[in-house]
Design a protein around this motif. Structure first.
Motif, short mmCIF file in Angstrom:
data_model
loop_
_atom_site.label_atom_id
_atom_site.label_comp_id
_atom_site.label_asym_id
_atom_site.label_seq_id
_atom_site.Cartn_x
_atom_site.Cartn_y
_atom_site.Cartn_z
N GLU A 215 0.83 -1.19 0.00
CA GLU A 215 0.00 0.00 0.00
C GLU A 215 0.88 1.26 0.00
OE1 GLU A 215 -2.34 -0.35 3.52
OE2 GLU A 215 -0.70 0.24 4.86
N ARG A 216 0.24 2.40 -0.22
CA ARG A 216 0.95 3.68 -0.31
C ARG A 216 2.12 3.60 -1.32
NH1 ARG A 216 2.75 5.33 5.42
NH2 ARG A 216 2.62 3.11 5.89
N VAL A 217 1.84 2.97 -2.44
CA VAL A 217 2.86 2.79 -3.48
C VAL A 217 3.12 4.12 -4.19
CG1 VAL A 217 3.38 1.64 -5.67
CG2 VAL A 217 2.28 0.37 -3.80
N ALA A 218 4.38 4.42 -4.39
CA ALA A 218 4.77 5.65 -5.09
C ALA A 218 6.13 5.45 -5.73
CB ALA A 218 4.81 6.83 -4.11
N TYR A 219 6.47 6.33 -6.64
CA TYR A 219 7.80 6.27 -7.27
C TYR A 219 8.25 7.69 -7.61
CZ TYR A 219 5.68 7.07 -11.86
OH TYR A 219 4.99 7.61 -12.92
N ARG A 220 9.55 7.83 -7.80
CA ARG A 220 10.09 9.10 -8.29
C ARG A 220 11.25 8.79 -9.23
NH1 ARG A 220 14.50 11.53 -5.32
NH2 ARG A 220 15.24 10.26 -3.58
N ASN A 221 11.39 9.62 -10.24
CA ASN A 221 12.42 9.42 -11.25
C ASN A 221 13.75 10.00 -10.80
OD1 ASN A 221 10.71 8.13 -13.11
ND2 ASN A 221 9.99 10.09 -13.93
N LEU A 222 14.81 9.31 -11.17
CA LEU A 222 16.17 9.78 -10.95
C LEU A 222 16.84 9.93 -12.31
CD1 LEU A 222 17.22 7.38 -8.01
CD2 LEU A 222 16.19 9.66 -7.83
N THR A 223 17.59 11.01 -12.48
CA THR A 223 18.31 11.27 -13.73
C THR A 223 17.36 11.17 -14.92
OG1 THR A 223 20.21 10.19 -12.68
CG2 THR A 223 20.45 10.81 -14.98
N LEU A 224 16.32 12.01 -14.89
CA LEU A 224 15.35 12.15 -16.01
C LEU A 224 14.58 10.86 -16.30
CD1 LEU A 224 17.58 14.25 -18.45
CD2 LEU A 224 15.87 15.08 -16.82
N GLY A 225 14.51 9.97 -15.32
CA GLY A 225 13.75 8.74 -15.52
C GLY A 225 14.57 7.57 -16.01
N ILE A 226 15.88 7.75 -16.14
CA ILE A 226 16.73 6.60 -16.50
C ILE A 226 16.62 5.53 -15.42
CG2 ILE A 226 19.14 5.87 -16.78
CD1 ILE A 226 19.68 8.51 -18.18
N VAL A 227 16.50 5.97 -14.20
CA VAL A 227 16.26 5.09 -13.06
C VAL A 227 15.01 5.59 -12.34
CG1 VAL A 227 17.10 4.41 -10.77
CG2 VAL A 227 18.64 4.36 -12.73
N ALA A 228 14.19 4.66 -11.84
CA ALA A 228 13.02 5.01 -11.05
C ALA A 228 13.12 4.32 -9.70
CB ALA A 228 11.73 4.60 -11.76
N LEU A 229 12.79 5.06 -8.67
CA LEU A 229 12.84 4.56 -7.29
C LEU A 229 11.41 4.34 -6.83
CD1 LEU A 229 15.01 3.93 -5.16
CD2 LEU A 229 14.74 6.27 -4.32
N HIS A 230 11.02 3.08 -6.69
CA HIS A 230 9.68 2.71 -6.24
C HIS A 230 9.71 2.31 -4.77
CE1 HIS A 230 9.04 2.41 -10.56
NE2 HIS A 230 7.74 2.31 -10.35
N ARG A 231 8.59 2.56 -4.09
CA ARG A 231 8.48 2.07 -2.71
C ARG A 231 7.01 1.80 -2.39
NH1 ARG A 231 4.97 5.19 -0.72
NH2 ARG A 231 5.33 7.33 -0.05
N GLY A 232 6.82 0.85 -1.48
CA GLY A 232 5.49 0.51 -0.99
C GLY A 232 5.61 -0.02 0.43
N PHE A 233 4.51 -0.03 1.16
CA PHE A 233 4.52 -0.47 2.55
C PHE A 233 3.65 -1.71 2.73
CE2 PHE A 233 5.73 3.94 2.70
CZ PHE A 233 6.67 4.02 3.73
N VAL A 234 4.13 -2.62 3.57
CA VAL A 234 3.33 -3.80 3.92
C VAL A 234 2.22 -3.33 4.85
CG1 VAL A 234 3.35 -6.06 5.04
CG2 VAL A 234 5.32 -5.31 3.67
#
Length: 352
Positions: A215-234
């Motif tokens: 739940e509370r899943v979100a992501y943000r792009n790093l270096t114009l989206g070449i890498v994406a950092l995703h996170r979510g909570f149990v």
């Protein structure tokens, strides 16, 4: 050099490829990312939020570079990977670090108990797993309720121009540079490029995290989206709903109410009948109670046929009390000067 099939991604093929490039793997990452891999690692570490006393699972840990960054904050890290070559290199480099344990593990069948870790993470390794959705489900399983899962992975640049340039670089420049540093790495980086191109965009990966139960899943792009950092909570363990508890507590009371229903109805009938009728009914009370106990709660005792003993008593009294005419001796609170009232009115006054 072993080159895995990007369609099947057999574990043995992928692990064999990483075994061969393990000695210079971190150097290749630094050079090919133009140093950005260090910045991505810092961002990933901050997203996990390691602190003293935490237990963190670092999947696809490789040589333990990301694990060491987490352990530097006092967390105990289990560095898991399916490449024995990577694990051997990691153990060598972190031999004196008691906060890191290197463990062989298949991401789709983790050898850990439920709720074993405070957080779990995987950096640039999820796309190399044969069943990434199963790997996400396993990560959610081994993380405690309220803990987080963090994914750092190559993704789709938000700008079409950046995406075009990035694709050209991966296809033509990256394998050649990798081959210059490590002759055996050229084929490996061709595979890695293909796996990046076939990897889903950010929104799709976010959906996978939700499907895994996070739940509370979100992501943000790093270096114009070449890498994406995703996170979510149990999700935290949900307490039993109050309504459910109340319903469970009411069950015995409901049974008790059903068991005492005949007695309640008998009391109501007694209150509705004239006093003279009540006295006659008292004579057969023991037998009536026994009869009521044998009948279902939904039937009135008064409606049952009397037992043999009660029949004899009823014969002596000529008529059952319930069928006495309303003209008999009125109740104490009835006005004796008034005309005899219908039976229904008498019953109402008896209840009052």
């Amino acid at each position: 050099m072993t080159r895995p099939d990007t369609t099947t991604k057999h574990g043995t093929d992928v692990s064999a490829m990483f075994d061969e490039v393990s000695p210079k793997y971190d150097l290749l990452n630094d050079v090919l990312s133009a140093g950005n891999s260090r910045l991505w690692r810092i961002a990933t570490t901050r997203a996990i939020g390691p602190r003293k006393g935490m237990r963190i699972l670092d999947l696809a840990a490789g040589t333990g570079t990301s694990s060491a960054a987490l352990a530097a904050h006092g967390a105990h890290v289990t560095a898991a990977d399916f490449s024995e070559g990577m694990l051997a290199e990691g153990r060598r480099r972190n031999a004196g670090n008691d906060l890191i344990d290197f463990v062989w593990a298949d991401a789709t069948q983790l050898p850990f108990e439920d709720d074993s870790f405070d957080a779990a993470t995987i950096s640039y390794g999820l796309r190399n797993v044969s069943d990434p959705k199963q790997a996400l489900a396993e990560m959610a399983r081994v993380v405690k309720p309220g803990g987080r899962v963090v994914i750092a992975e190559f993704s789709r640049p938000s700008s079409e121009a950046v995406n075009w340039a990035y694709t050209k670089y991966n296809r033509h420049v990256l394998p050649r540079v990798a081959g210059l540093i490590n002759r055996d790495a050229a084929e490996a980086y061709k595979y890695l490029n293909e796996s990046i191109e076939e990897w889903p965009a950010q929104e799709e990966l976010a959906r996978w995290l939700r499907e895994a139960g996070l739940e509370r899943v979100a992501y943000r792009n790093l270096t114009l989206g070449i890498v994406a950092l995703h996170r979510g909570f149990v999700p935290r363990a949900k307490p039993a709903a109050p309504a459910t508890k109340d319903q469970g507590a009411d069950k015995p009371a409901a049974k008790a109410s059903a068991a005492t229903k005949p007695a309640t109805q008998a009391a109501a009938a007694k209150a509705a009948a004239p006093k003279s009728a009540t006295k006659k009914a008292d004579a057969s009370k023991p037998d009536a109670a026994k009869s009521a106990a044998k009948k279902p709660a939904t039937k009135k005792p008064a409606a049952k046929k009397p037992t043999t003993k009660s029949t004899a008593k009823a014969s002596a009294d000529k008529k059952p009390a319930a069928k006495k005419p309303a003209t008999k001796k009125p109740a104490a609170n009835t006005d004796t000067t008034a005309k005899p009232t219908p039976k229904s009115e008498t019953n109402e006054r008896g209840h009052e």
